[in-house]
Design an enzyme around this catalytic site. Sequence first.
Site, PDB file in Angstrom:
ATOM      1  N   HIS A 141      18.749  -8.777 -21.954  1.00 13.79           N
ATOM      2  CA  HIS A 141      18.158  -9.731 -22.882  1.00 13.79           C
ATOM      3  C   HIS A 141      16.753 -10.051 -22.381  1.00 13.79           C
ATOM      4  O   HIS A 141      16.575 -10.326 -21.179  1.00 13.79           O
ATOM      5  CB  HIS A 141      19.027 -11.001 -22.969  1.00 13.79           C
ATOM      6  CG  HIS A 141      18.484 -12.004 -23.923  1.00 13.79           C
ATOM      7  ND1 HIS A 141      18.559 -11.832 -25.296  1.00 13.79           N
ATOM      8  CD2 HIS A 141      17.833 -13.178 -23.732  1.00 13.79           C
ATOM      9  CE1 HIS A 141      17.983 -12.863 -25.896  1.00 13.79           C
ATOM     10  NE2 HIS A 141      17.537 -13.693 -24.956  1.00 13.79           N
TER      11      HIS A 141
ATOM     12  N   SER B  37      12.896   2.513 -25.724  1.00 10.64           N
ATOM     13  CA  SER B  37      12.173   2.734 -24.460  1.00 10.64           C
ATOM     14  C   SER B  37      13.101   2.495 -23.272  1.00 10.64           C
ATOM     15  O   SER B  37      13.048   3.218 -22.278  1.00 10.64           O
ATOM     16  CB  SER B  37      10.936   1.846 -24.383  1.00 10.64           C
ATOM     17  OG  SER B  37      11.296   0.488 -24.193  1.00 10.64           O
TER      18      SER B  37
HETATM   19  C1  GRF Z   1      14.125  -5.024 -25.330  1.00 14.05           C
HETATM   20  O1  GRF Z   1      13.229  -6.117 -25.392  1.00 14.05           O
HETATM   21  C2  GRF Z   1      15.442  -5.520 -24.819  1.00 14.05           C
HETATM   22  O2  GRF Z   1      15.346  -6.578 -23.906  1.00 14.05           O
HETATM   23  C3  GRF Z   1      16.095  -6.031 -26.074  1.00 14.05           C
HETATM   24  O3  GRF Z   1      15.676  -5.164 -27.114  1.00 14.05           O
HETATM   25  C4  GRF Z   1      14.464  -4.540 -26.725  1.00 14.05           C
HETATM   26  C5  GRF Z   1      14.685  -3.051 -26.743  1.00 14.05           C
HETATM   27  O4  GRF Z   1      13.476  -2.406 -26.606  1.00 14.05           O
HETATM   28  N1  GRF Z   1      17.508  -6.020 -25.921  1.00 14.05           N
HETATM   29  P1  GRF Z   1      13.536  -0.788 -26.621  1.00 14.05           P
HETATM   30  O5  GRF Z   1      14.115  -0.365 -27.949  1.00 14.05           O
HETATM   31  O6  GRF Z   1      14.410  -0.371 -25.465  1.00 14.05           O
HETATM   32  O7  GRF Z   1      12.107  -0.372 -26.439  1.00 14.05           O
END
Ligand code: GRF
Length: 193
Positions: free
Chosen positions: A108, A12
Site C-alpha cells: 500500500h 512497475s
Molecule cells: C503502487 O502505488 C502500489 O503501492 C499500489 O498500486 C500501485 C501500483 O503501481 N498498490 P504499479 O502498477 O506497480 O506501477
Amino acid sequence: KRIALFASGSGSNAEKIATYFAENADVTVSMLLTNNPKAGVIDRSRRGFNSGLHVPVLLFDRTTFYDTDRITEVLQQQRIDLIVLAGFMWLMPAGLVRAFPNRIVNIHPALLPKFGGKGMYGHFVHEAVVAAGETESGITIHFVNEHYDEGQIIFQASCPVLPTDTPDDVAHSVQALEHAHYPRIVADVLGRL
Ligand code: GRF
C-alpha cells in the site's frame, strides 16, 4: 517456490518482482492475473518483463472472481505458494483468502493504518497525505485478509514529505520505496513459508 502476481495497472512493481527472481532457480513467477484488459502490466508481460520471461496471463472479470471458485482453483492447481498483489484494485474474495491464509501479500503506498481502506488507492492516497499536511509518507507491505488494507503488517519504509511537495512528488518518492523494497520483502516472506 511459485508466485502468482495480481495487477490491475501499469505493473512497475510486478516487473520489478519478476526481474528480481528471473535469475533465482528456486522462485518462479508462475502466472500474472489481471482484471483489466487494458492494464499496462499485460504489455510488460508480453515483453517478458524485460527479462526474457514467459509469464502466462489470466484475465478475469468480476463475476468469475466473486461468483465462482475458478481463480482459487487455478491457483491451487498451479501449486502457488504466495499470491503477490502489485497494484491490484479489487478486494480479495473471502474464499480465496481462506484458501491462502497468510499466503497473500499487498503493498500500500502509505503508512497504514493511516490513509488506507476502500477508495484509498493510487493518487487519492498522495493527495490526502499532502492535504493532511503530513511530513512523511511511505509504503506498507502487509498480509491480506477480507478487509481492504488490514492484515498483519510485514514491513514499512518512510520518506519525507516537504511542504512544497505535490501529490506527484509524493507518488514519485513512494514508488521509489516500492521498487527498492517489495521484491526483497517478497523473498523474505517466501523464505519463511
Ligand atoms: C503502487 O502505488 C502500489 O503501492 C499500489 O498500486 C500501485 C501500483 O503501481 N498498490 P504499479 O502498477 O506497480 O506501477
